[in-house]
Motif scaffolding. Structure first.
Motif, PDB file in Angstrom:
ATOM      1  N   GLN A   1       4.887   5.098   0.746  1.00 59.04           N
ATOM      2  CA  GLN A   1       5.317   4.989   2.131  1.00 59.04           C
ATOM      3  C   GLN A   1       4.206   5.331   3.127  1.00 59.04           C
ATOM      4  O   GLN A   1       4.291   4.962   4.291  1.00 59.04           O
ATOM      5  N   THR A   2       3.166   6.015   2.694  1.00 56.14           N
ATOM      6  CA  THR A   2       2.053   6.316   3.596  1.00 56.14           C
ATOM      7  C   THR A   2       0.916   5.320   3.457  1.00 56.14           C
ATOM      8  O   THR A   2      -0.075   5.423   4.183  1.00 56.14           O
ATOM      9  N   ASN A   3       1.037   4.383   2.526  1.00 59.27           N
ATOM     10  CA  ASN A   3      -0.005   3.379   2.322  1.00 59.27           C
ATOM     11  C   ASN A   3       0.535   2.028   2.792  1.00 59.27           C
ATOM     12  O   ASN A   3       1.142   1.277   2.039  1.00 59.27           O
ATOM     13  N   TYR A   4       0.284   1.714   4.069  1.00 54.49           N
ATOM     14  CA  TYR A   4       0.857   0.502   4.654  1.00 54.49           C
ATOM     15  C   TYR A   4       0.234  -0.765   4.080  1.00 54.49           C
ATOM     16  O   TYR A   4       0.881  -1.814   4.029  1.00 54.49           O
ATOM     17  N   ALA A   5      -0.996  -0.687   3.643  1.00 53.99           N
ATOM     18  CA  ALA A   5      -1.644  -1.859   3.060  1.00 53.99           C
ATOM     19  C   ALA A   5      -0.946  -2.276   1.771  1.00 53.99           C
ATOM     20  O   ALA A   5      -0.678  -3.465   1.550  1.00 53.99           O
ATOM     21  N   LEU A   6      -0.616  -1.299   0.924  1.00 53.76           N
ATOM     22  CA  LEU A   6       0.075  -1.617  -0.326  1.00 53.76           C
ATOM     23  C   LEU A   6       1.516  -2.070  -0.071  1.00 53.76           C
ATOM     24  O   LEU A   6       2.025  -2.951  -0.777  1.00 53.76           O
ATOM     25  N   ILE A   7       2.157  -1.495   0.911  1.00 57.08           N
ATOM     26  CA  ILE A   7       3.516  -1.926   1.254  1.00 57.08           C
ATOM     27  C   ILE A   7       3.505  -3.383   1.709  1.00 57.08           C
ATOM     28  O   ILE A   7       4.354  -4.192   1.287  1.00 57.08           O
ATOM     29  N   CYS A   8       2.553  -3.739   2.543  1.00 54.02           N
ATOM     30  CA  CYS A   8       2.434  -5.133   2.995  1.00 54.02           C
ATOM     31  C   CYS A   8       2.100  -6.059   1.830  1.00 54.02           C
ATOM     32  O   CYS A   8       2.554  -7.204   1.786  1.00 54.02           O
TER      33      CYS A   8
ATOM     34  N   VAL B   1       0.218 -10.264   6.162  1.00 51.63           N
ATOM     35  CA  VAL B   1      -0.860 -10.766   5.303  1.00 51.63           C
ATOM     36  C   VAL B   1      -2.189 -10.108   5.668  1.00 51.63           C
ATOM     37  O   VAL B   1      -2.942  -9.668   4.786  1.00 51.63           O
ATOM     38  N   PHE B   2      -2.497 -10.038   6.949  1.00 55.35           N
ATOM     39  CA  PHE B   2      -3.746  -9.390   7.381  1.00 55.35           C
ATOM     40  C   PHE B   2      -3.762  -7.913   6.970  1.00 55.35           C
ATOM     41  O   PHE B   2      -4.787  -7.412   6.500  1.00 55.35           O
ATOM     42  N   SER B   3      -2.627  -7.231   7.143  1.00 52.36           N
ATOM     43  CA  SER B   3      -2.571  -5.813   6.796  1.00 52.36           C
ATOM     44  C   SER B   3      -2.746  -5.598   5.295  1.00 52.36           C
ATOM     45  O   SER B   3      -3.340  -4.604   4.867  1.00 52.36           O
ATOM     46  N   SER B   4      -2.234  -6.536   4.490  1.00 50.44           N
ATOM     47  CA  SER B   4      -2.354  -6.386   3.036  1.00 50.44           C
ATOM     48  C   SER B   4      -3.793  -6.530   2.563  1.00 50.44           C
ATOM     49  O   SER B   4      -4.122  -6.096   1.451  1.00 50.44           O
ATOM     50  N   LEU B   5      -4.635  -7.123   3.376  1.00 51.92           N
ATOM     51  CA  LEU B   5      -6.034  -7.342   3.003  1.00 51.92           C
ATOM     52  C   LEU B   5      -6.971  -6.311   3.620  1.00 51.92           C
ATOM     53  O   LEU B   5      -8.187  -6.400   3.448  1.00 51.92           O
TER      54      LEU B   5
ATOM     55  N   ILE C   1      -4.231  -6.084  -6.759  1.00 50.09           N
ATOM     56  CA  ILE C   1      -4.342  -5.645  -8.152  1.00 50.09           C
ATOM     57  C   ILE C   1      -3.599  -4.327  -8.346  1.00 50.09           C
ATOM     58  O   ILE C   1      -2.855  -4.146  -9.326  1.00 50.09           O
ATOM     59  N   ASP C   2      -3.774  -3.397  -7.419  1.00 54.78           N
ATOM     60  CA  ASP C   2      -3.108  -2.093  -7.517  1.00 54.78           C
ATOM     61  C   ASP C   2      -1.584  -2.251  -7.465  1.00 54.78           C
ATOM     62  O   ASP C   2      -0.858  -1.625  -8.251  1.00 54.78           O
ATOM     63  N   ALA C   3      -1.110  -3.076  -6.535  1.00 57.63           N
ATOM     64  CA  ALA C   3       0.337  -3.263  -6.398  1.00 57.63           C
ATOM     65  C   ALA C   3       0.918  -3.968  -7.620  1.00 57.63           C
ATOM     66  O   ALA C   3       2.002  -3.620  -8.095  1.00 57.63           O
ATOM     67  N   TRP C   4       0.191  -4.931  -8.150  1.00 53.91           N
ATOM     68  CA  TRP C   4       0.684  -5.718  -9.284  1.00 53.91           C
ATOM     69  C   TRP C   4       0.756  -4.895 -10.568  1.00 53.91           C
ATOM     70  O   TRP C   4       1.724  -4.993 -11.315  1.00 53.91           O
ATOM     71  N   VAL C   5      -0.254  -4.071 -10.798  1.00 50.79           N
ATOM     72  CA  VAL C   5      -0.342  -3.346 -12.069  1.00 50.79           C
ATOM     73  C   VAL C   5       0.228  -1.938 -11.954  1.00 50.79           C
ATOM     74  O   VAL C   5       1.164  -1.563 -12.683  1.00 50.79           O
ATOM     75  N   GLN C   6      -0.317  -1.135 -11.038  1.00 51.32           N
ATOM     76  CA  GLN C   6       0.047   0.274 -10.969  1.00 51.32           C
ATOM     77  C   GLN C   6       1.477   0.490 -10.481  1.00 51.32           C
ATOM     78  O   GLN C   6       2.168   1.383 -10.964  1.00 51.32           O
ATOM     79  N   ALA C   7       1.927  -0.319  -9.553  1.00 51.91           N
ATOM     80  CA  ALA C   7       3.268  -0.132  -8.989  1.00 51.91           C
ATOM     81  C   ALA C   7       4.333  -0.963  -9.700  1.00 51.91           C
ATOM     82  O   ALA C   7       5.467  -1.022  -9.238  1.00 51.91           O
ATOM     83  N   GLN C   8       3.975  -1.623 -10.801  1.00 49.59           N
ATOM     84  CA  GLN C   8       4.915  -2.396 -11.626  1.00 49.59           C
ATOM     85  C   GLN C   8       5.550  -3.565 -10.876  1.00 49.59           C
ATOM     86  O   GLN C   8       6.666  -3.988 -11.202  1.00 49.59           O
ATOM     87  N   ILE C   9       4.871  -4.076  -9.882  1.00 49.99           N
ATOM     88  CA  ILE C   9       5.379  -5.254  -9.192  1.00 49.99           C
ATOM     89  C   ILE C   9       5.500  -6.425 -10.165  1.00 49.99           C
ATOM     90  O   ILE C   9       6.390  -7.270 -10.029  1.00 49.99           O
TER      91      ILE C   9
ATOM     92  N   PRO D   1      -9.013  -9.038   9.137  1.00 50.61           N
ATOM     93  CA  PRO D   1      -9.655  -7.981   8.326  1.00 50.61           C
ATOM     94  C   PRO D   1     -11.175  -8.045   8.396  1.00 50.61           C
ATOM     95  O   PRO D   1     -11.768  -9.129   8.369  1.00 50.61           O
ATOM     96  N   LYS D   2     -11.789  -6.872   8.512  1.00 45.30           N
ATOM     97  CA  LYS D   2     -13.253  -6.839   8.522  1.00 45.30           C
ATOM     98  C   LYS D   2     -13.821  -7.307   7.180  1.00 45.30           C
ATOM     99  O   LYS D   2     -14.863  -7.934   7.109  1.00 45.30           O
ATOM    100  N   GLU D   3     -13.102  -6.950   6.116  1.00 47.73           N
ATOM    101  CA  GLU D   3     -13.497  -7.356   4.768  1.00 47.73           C
ATOM    102  C   GLU D   3     -12.230  -7.516   3.928  1.00 47.73           C
ATOM    103  O   GLU D   3     -11.323  -6.688   4.000  1.00 47.73           O
ATOM    104  N   PHE D   4     -12.169  -8.604   3.179  1.00 47.47           N
ATOM    105  CA  PHE D   4     -10.985  -8.863   2.363  1.00 47.47           C
ATOM    106  C   PHE D   4     -10.926  -7.870   1.199  1.00 47.47           C
ATOM    107  O   PHE D   4     -11.785  -7.888   0.321  1.00 47.47           O
ATOM    108  N   HIS D   5      -9.885  -7.050   1.218  1.00 48.22           N
ATOM    109  CA  HIS D   5      -9.736  -6.007   0.202  1.00 48.22           C
ATOM    110  C   HIS D   5      -8.654  -6.456  -0.796  1.00 48.22           C
ATOM    111  O   HIS D   5      -7.492  -6.031  -0.728  1.00 48.22           O
ATOM    112  N   PHE D   6      -9.030  -7.306  -1.764  1.00 46.33           N
ATOM    113  CA  PHE D   6      -8.067  -7.854  -2.727  1.00 46.33           C
ATOM    114  C   PHE D   6      -7.641  -6.821  -3.770  1.00 46.33           C
ATOM    115  O   PHE D   6      -6.710  -7.089  -4.532  1.00 46.33           O
TER     116      PHE D   6
END
Length: 276
Positions: A237-244, A29-33, A57-65, A48-53
């Protein structure tokens, strides 16, 4: 050793166990933010230093989640509901209706079905779906999901129905209820804990199922979340935040479902263990 301390030891052990179990999920959860891989690598377990929500949005829309999520949701939900209703009707016929020989044969068949590992039937299921010409449709998953859950569901619901006093049915018959009326108005409401337990177990099994979904569905628009996440992992696979972020999407419905219905799960699993 003081009595209070002695009583608190099991609670301390369980609390430590819960923390160990939840720690990986908190890390995800922390890594995803977090904003990037750099922040994750520099402080992998830090807040997280700053919540990056924007990751969500990127995972939901762009990656067809969103497509994979809704495919899994309605397949898992519909097959679990239909499976519960079929299992409840079968359990009612076995335990409450007066067909001793037929009921015994059906119950033995159910027990035999539990002895057969699901993966053993994979080739036979594939050939059957191919003959029915429903490969690459959601019917190819709906039918095996529903049928595969019946043996355990019937066994658990039957154990609960056996504990229902027969006097309730006799009173219902005196009031003029038919067999269907007894089933829908008397038996089903009394077996809600077992039905909820079976529903949740079937839903979780369908939600997490990967083997059938990966072989029976090849169209990207029809893929479920477990198979869609494989392509998501390969693409990001190189974007761990989006994978989380994708992992959080896949786990959250299960946690919410269990959080609201955990009492029913426990009550249903203990159903039929004590008669009286």
């Amino acid at each position: 050793m003081p009595v209070a301390l002695k009583k608190s030891i099991p609670h301390i052990i369980l609390l430590a166990y819960v923390c160990i179990i939840l720690f990986p999920f908190v890390f995800v959860v922390f890594s995803s933010l977090k904003e990037s891989n750099v922040e994750i690598s520099q402080a992998p377990f830090a807040f997280p230093k700053e919540f990056h929500f924007q990751n969500y949005i990127d995972a939901w829309v762009q990656a067809q989640i969103d497509v994979y999520f809704f495919n899994s949701a309605y397949l898992a939900l519909s097959s679990a509901v239909v499976g519960v209703l079929l299992a409840a009707a079968t359990a009612f016929a076995i335990t409450r209706m007066k067909f001793p020989k037929t009921s015994k044969i059906i119950f033995q068949s159910v027990l035999i079905g539990m002895l057969i590992p699901g993966n053993v039937l994979f080739i036979a299921q594939y050939i059957l779906m191919m003959d029915l010409k429903i490969l690459n449709t959601h019917w190819a998953l709906f039918l095996p999901y529903t049928a595969g859950a019946l043996p355990f569901s019937v066994l658990l619901i039957s154990a609960f129905m056996k504990a229902i006093p027969g006097e309730l049915e006799e009173a219902a018959v005196m009031d003029g209820l038919s067999a269907s009326g007894i089933f829908t108005r008397i038996v089903l409401p009394l077996t809600v804990p077992a039905l909820v337990t079976v529903f949740i177990i079937n839903f979780l099994g369908n939600w997490n199922e990967y083997l059938l979904a990966s072989f029976f569905i090849s169209k990207d628009a029809l893929k479920t979340l477990p198979t869609g996440m494989v392509g998501f992992r390969d693409a990001y696979q190189t974007n761990y935040a989006l994978i989380c972020t994708g992992i959080v999407f896949s786990v959250t419905p299960v946690l919410i479902l269990y959080a609201f219905l955990q009492e029913k799960i426990i009550e249903g699993l203990t159903a039929g263990s004590v008669k009286g």
